[in-house]
Motif scaffolding. Structure first.
Motif, PDB file in Angstrom:
ATOM      1  N   HIS A   1       0.824  -1.217   0.000  1.00 30.52           N
ATOM      2  CA  HIS A   1       0.000   0.000   0.000  1.00 30.52           C
ATOM      3  C   HIS A   1       0.853   1.260   0.000  1.00 30.52           C
ATOM      4  N   GLU A   2       2.167   1.128   0.137  1.00 29.81           N
ATOM      5  CA  GLU A   2       3.052   2.283   0.167  1.00 29.81           C
ATOM      6  C   GLU A   2       3.483   2.667  -1.249  1.00 29.81           C
ATOM      7  N   PRO A   3       3.615   3.962  -1.522  1.00 25.84           N
ATOM      8  CA  PRO A   3       4.062   4.395  -2.850  1.00 25.84           C
ATOM      9  C   PRO A   3       5.405   3.760  -3.210  1.00 25.84           C
ATOM     10  N   GLY A   4       5.529   3.352  -4.464  1.00 26.16           N
ATOM     11  CA  GLY A   4       6.772   2.769  -4.954  1.00 26.16           C
ATOM     12  C   GLY A   4       6.877   1.267  -4.819  1.00 26.16           C
ATOM     13  N   HIS A   5       5.964   0.625  -4.081  1.00 24.45           N
ATOM     14  CA  HIS A   5       6.000  -0.829  -3.881  1.00 24.45           C
ATOM     15  C   HIS A   5       4.984  -1.499  -4.794  1.00 24.45           C
TER      16      HIS A   5
END
Length: 80
Positions: free
Chosen positions: A8-12
Motif C-alpha cells: 500500500h506504500e508508494p513505490g512498492h
C-alpha cells in the motif's frame, strides 16, 4: 525485500508472471531481478483450470543495488 504488508506504500508493487512452464517464469523473474529492485521469485504454482504456471515477485521503484548497465532487453541478432 518487500513484503505484502508494504504494497500500500508508494513505490512498492507485486508482480505475477505467467507462462507456459516453470523454467520460463523463473527465467523471467531472475532476468527482472538482475535489472530491477525486485525480490527473488516465490514458488511457482498452477492455478486450477488455467493453463500454465505463475510465480510472484515483489518490487520497489527505488533502483536499489541494480547495476547501472542493464541488459534486460534481448540482444539483437548479429547480421552476417
Amino acid at each position: 525485500m518487500t513484503s505484502k504488508l508494504h504494497q500500500h506504500e508508494p513505490g512498492h508493487v507485486s508482480i505475477t508472471i505467467a507462462g507456459a512452464d516453470e523454467k520460463t517464469v523463473l527465467d523471467m523473474a531472475f532476468a527482472l531481478g538482475r535489472c530491477h529492485n525486485i525480490s527473488g521469485p516465490g514458488t511457482p504454482w498452477h492455478a486450477p483450470g488455467v493453463p500454465g504456471v505463475r510465480v510472484h515477485v515483489y518490487g520497489h521503484t527505488d533502483p536499489g543495488d541494480a547495476p547501472e548497465t542493464c541488459r534486460c532487453q534481448p540482444q539483437e541478432p548479429e547480421s552476417s
